[in-house]
Design an enzyme around this catalytic site. Sequence first.
Site, PDB file in Angstrom:
ATOM      1  N   ALA A  10       0.812  -1.227   0.000  1.00 22.59           N
ATOM      2  CA  ALA A  10       0.000   0.000   0.000  1.00 22.59           C
ATOM      3  C   ALA A  10       0.841   1.271   0.000  1.00 22.59           C
ATOM      4  O   ALA A  10       0.322   2.355   0.243  1.00 22.59           O
ATOM      5  CB  ALA A  10      -0.964  -0.016   1.185  1.00 22.59           C
ATOM      6  N   ARG A  12       2.321   2.464  -2.631  1.00 20.46           N
ATOM      7  CA  ARG A  12       2.205   3.128  -3.941  1.00 20.46           C
ATOM      8  C   ARG A  12       0.992   2.583  -4.689  1.00 20.46           C
ATOM      9  O   ARG A  12       0.403   1.580  -4.294  1.00 20.46           O
ATOM     10  CB  ARG A  12       3.445   2.822  -4.799  1.00 20.46           C
ATOM     11  CG  ARG A  12       4.725   3.372  -4.246  1.00 20.46           C
ATOM     12  CD  ARG A  12       5.907   3.050  -5.150  1.00 20.46           C
ATOM     13  NE  ARG A  12       6.286   1.656  -5.108  1.00 20.46           N
ATOM     14  CZ  ARG A  12       6.414   0.859  -6.168  1.00 20.46           C
ATOM     15  NH1 ARG A  12       6.181   1.311  -7.376  1.00 20.46           N
ATOM     16  NH2 ARG A  12       6.782  -0.403  -6.032  1.00 20.46           N
ATOM     17  N   ASN A  87      -3.149  -7.034  -2.201  1.00 22.77           N
ATOM     18  CA  ASN A  87      -2.865  -6.199  -3.365  1.00 22.77           C
ATOM     19  C   ASN A  87      -1.415  -6.308  -3.842  1.00 22.77           C
ATOM     20  O   ASN A  87      -1.145  -6.168  -5.032  1.00 22.77           O
ATOM     21  CB  ASN A  87      -3.200  -4.747  -3.019  1.00 22.77           C
ATOM     22  CG  ASN A  87      -2.614  -3.780  -4.020  1.00 22.77           C
ATOM     23  OD1 ASN A  87      -3.160  -3.570  -5.099  1.00 22.77           O
ATOM     24  ND2 ASN A  87      -1.461  -3.186  -3.702  1.00 22.77           N
ATOM     25  N   TYR A 152       3.140 -13.942 -14.900  1.00 28.01           N
ATOM     26  CA  TYR A 152       2.266 -12.999 -14.191  1.00 28.01           C
ATOM     27  C   TYR A 152       0.803 -13.427 -14.353  1.00 28.01           C
ATOM     28  O   TYR A 152       0.039 -13.479 -13.382  1.00 28.01           O
ATOM     29  CB  TYR A 152       2.492 -11.598 -14.766  1.00 28.01           C
ATOM     30  CG  TYR A 152       1.608 -10.527 -14.179  1.00 28.01           C
ATOM     31  CD1 TYR A 152       1.838 -10.023 -12.901  1.00 28.01           C
ATOM     32  CD2 TYR A 152       0.548  -9.994 -14.914  1.00 28.01           C
ATOM     33  CE1 TYR A 152       1.038  -9.026 -12.368  1.00 28.01           C
ATOM     34  CE2 TYR A 152      -0.259  -8.999 -14.394  1.00 28.01           C
ATOM     35  CZ  TYR A 152      -0.020  -8.513 -13.118  1.00 28.01           C
ATOM     36  OH  TYR A 152      -0.814  -7.521 -12.588  1.00 28.01           O
TER      37      TYR A 152
HETATM   38  P1  NDP Z   1       3.018  -0.886  -8.190  1.00 29.72           P
HETATM   39  O1  NDP Z   1       4.215  -1.544  -8.758  1.00 29.72           O
HETATM   40  O2  NDP Z   1       2.710   0.515  -8.516  1.00 29.72           O
HETATM   41  O3  NDP Z   1       3.057  -1.046  -6.586  1.00 29.72           O
HETATM   42  C1  NDP Z   1       3.295  -2.302  -6.033  1.00 29.72           C
HETATM   43  C2  NDP Z   1       3.087  -2.268  -4.536  1.00 29.72           C
HETATM   44  O4  NDP Z   1       3.306  -3.589  -4.028  1.00 29.72           O
HETATM   45  C3  NDP Z   1       4.083  -1.359  -3.839  1.00 29.72           C
HETATM   46  O5  NDP Z   1       3.436  -0.738  -2.746  1.00 29.72           O
HETATM   47  C4  NDP Z   1       5.154  -2.336  -3.338  1.00 29.72           C
HETATM   48  O6  NDP Z   1       5.774  -1.910  -2.132  1.00 29.72           O
HETATM   49  C5  NDP Z   1       4.308  -3.562  -3.037  1.00 29.72           C
HETATM   50  N1  NDP Z   1       5.076  -4.797  -3.056  1.00 29.72           N
HETATM   51  C6  NDP Z   1       5.720  -5.368  -4.091  1.00 29.72           C
HETATM   52  N2  NDP Z   1       6.293  -6.523  -3.709  1.00 29.72           N
HETATM   53  C7  NDP Z   1       5.994  -6.679  -2.395  1.00 29.72           C
HETATM   54  C8  NDP Z   1       6.287  -7.667  -1.429  1.00 29.72           C
HETATM   55  N3  NDP Z   1       7.007  -8.754  -1.749  1.00 29.72           N
HETATM   56  N4  NDP Z   1       5.816  -7.517  -0.172  1.00 29.72           N
HETATM   57  C9  NDP Z   1       5.086  -6.415   0.154  1.00 29.72           C
HETATM   58  N5  NDP Z   1       4.773  -5.447  -0.706  1.00 29.72           N
HETATM   59  C10 NDP Z   1       5.223  -5.580  -1.977  1.00 29.72           C
HETATM   60  O7  NDP Z   1       1.805  -1.849  -8.582  1.00 29.72           O
HETATM   61  P2  NDP Z   1       0.273  -1.524  -8.894  1.00 29.72           P
HETATM   62  O8  NDP Z   1      -0.265  -0.587  -7.911  1.00 29.72           O
HETATM   63  O9  NDP Z   1       0.140  -1.250 -10.324  1.00 29.72           O
HETATM   64  O10 NDP Z   1      -0.334  -2.979  -8.653  1.00 29.72           O
HETATM   65  C11 NDP Z   1      -0.988  -3.363  -7.474  1.00 29.72           C
HETATM   66  C12 NDP Z   1      -1.693  -4.694  -7.714  1.00 29.72           C
HETATM   67  O11 NDP Z   1      -2.605  -4.550  -8.795  1.00 29.72           O
HETATM   68  C13 NDP Z   1      -0.728  -5.807  -8.113  1.00 29.72           C
HETATM   69  O12 NDP Z   1      -1.159  -7.020  -7.553  1.00 29.72           O
HETATM   70  C14 NDP Z   1      -0.877  -5.861  -9.624  1.00 29.72           C
HETATM   71  O13 NDP Z   1      -0.568  -7.120 -10.141  1.00 29.72           O
HETATM   72  C15 NDP Z   1      -2.343  -5.526  -9.783  1.00 29.72           C
HETATM   73  N6  NDP Z   1      -2.708  -5.004 -11.088  1.00 29.72           N
HETATM   74  C16 NDP Z   1      -2.150  -3.845 -11.584  1.00 29.72           C
HETATM   75  C17 NDP Z   1      -2.531  -3.387 -12.831  1.00 29.72           C
HETATM   76  C18 NDP Z   1      -1.988  -2.145 -13.434  1.00 29.72           C
HETATM   77  O14 NDP Z   1      -2.275  -1.896 -14.611  1.00 29.72           O
HETATM   78  N7  NDP Z   1      -1.247  -1.328 -12.737  1.00 29.72           N
HETATM   79  C19 NDP Z   1      -3.507  -4.128 -13.649  1.00 29.72           C
HETATM   80  C20 NDP Z   1      -4.020  -5.313 -13.020  1.00 29.72           C
HETATM   81  C21 NDP Z   1      -3.634  -5.716 -11.798  1.00 29.72           C
HETATM   82  P3  NDP Z   1       7.179  -1.087  -2.092  1.00 29.72           P
HETATM   83  O15 NDP Z   1       7.081  -0.066  -3.172  1.00 29.72           O
HETATM   84  O16 NDP Z   1       7.198  -0.499  -0.723  1.00 29.72           O
HETATM   85  O17 NDP Z   1       8.270  -2.087  -2.316  1.00 29.72           O
END
Ligand code: NDP
Length: 244
Positions: A10, A12, A87, A152
């Site tokens: 959460a 970003r 998420n 993915y």
């Molecule tokens: P972002 O890459 O913008 O953000 C990803 C978030 O996940 C960040 O807050 C990051 O934290 C966190 N994160 C990543 N790996 C881990 C981990 N191992 N443990 C804890 N936190 C983690 O992604 P989106 O907001 O775009 O995507 C969010 C969700 O929505 C994902 O599941 C994605 O697959 C899904 N989604 C996104 C789409 C899109 O078009 N954007 C479309 C369809 C689905 P930090 O930055 O602190 O490392």
Amino acid sequence: MRTSALITGASRGIGRAIAAALAREGWPVCVNYLEHRDAAEALVRELRDQCRAAMAFRADVADREAVAAMVRAASEELGPVELLVNNAGISCQGLFQDLDGAAWERLLAVNLTGPRNAVQAVLPHMLREKRGCIVNISSIWGLRGGSCETAYAVTKAGIIGLTRSLALELAPSGIRVNCVAPGCIETDMVRALSPETRAMLAEETPMGRLGRPEEIAEAAAFLASRRASFITGQVLTADGGFTV
Ligand code: NDP
């Protein structure tokens, strides 16, 4: 008793928007992050300034012990977790043939084992209280498959299977499980693609644009709310018409 919502990933993007939306609806929120501590803490400050209860917690969702510790901390500080939003997710582009073992394992660990870890950590309380809600974030690529994003797409299809199966298993215990399948959303994940690819995705979307994180947050907040009290096991697609 005060209860709380835990939103993984959460700091970003979509997760951040979901945490903000749930806080607006009155949920004390635990903002999980992995690398972007400053961003997570900034969100928590913003929410506290609005008199919302919020905390940040660093945990790699793939790490079962870390996730269990996070759920304990959230429960102690904010109240037992009765809403979980799975998420956190990572993506990976490229030909399937070129995907190495480490990348495959990491995708599965974060996108599938992560939700497993989180669900198993929150379930004891939910089962005891016979109340709770889980919202998973899948993807349209999990519904229809995605060329050059096979691993993915596999994890996101798995999330749909997890949602439907858990919904059946947990319905008698008063726990609802649903999932949102977003289309192409303007976040860092999509900003990492080339401008040409982003333009093509916007063009392929009948609404002619990428979605905003807040638009996915509204769908998740709806599924989490009492307004969805008879809805479980569903995939709510929010994609500007992409999959129609
Ligand atoms: P972002 O890459 O913008 O953000 C990803 C978030 O996940 C960040 O807050 C990051 O934290 C966190 N994160 C990543 N790996 C881990 C981990 N191992 N443990 C804890 N936190 C983690 O992604 P989106 O907001 O775009 O995507 C969010 C969700 O929505 C994902 O599941 C994605 O697959 C899904 N989604 C996104 C789409 C899109 O078009 N954007 C479309 C369809 C689905 P930090 O930055 O602190 O490392």
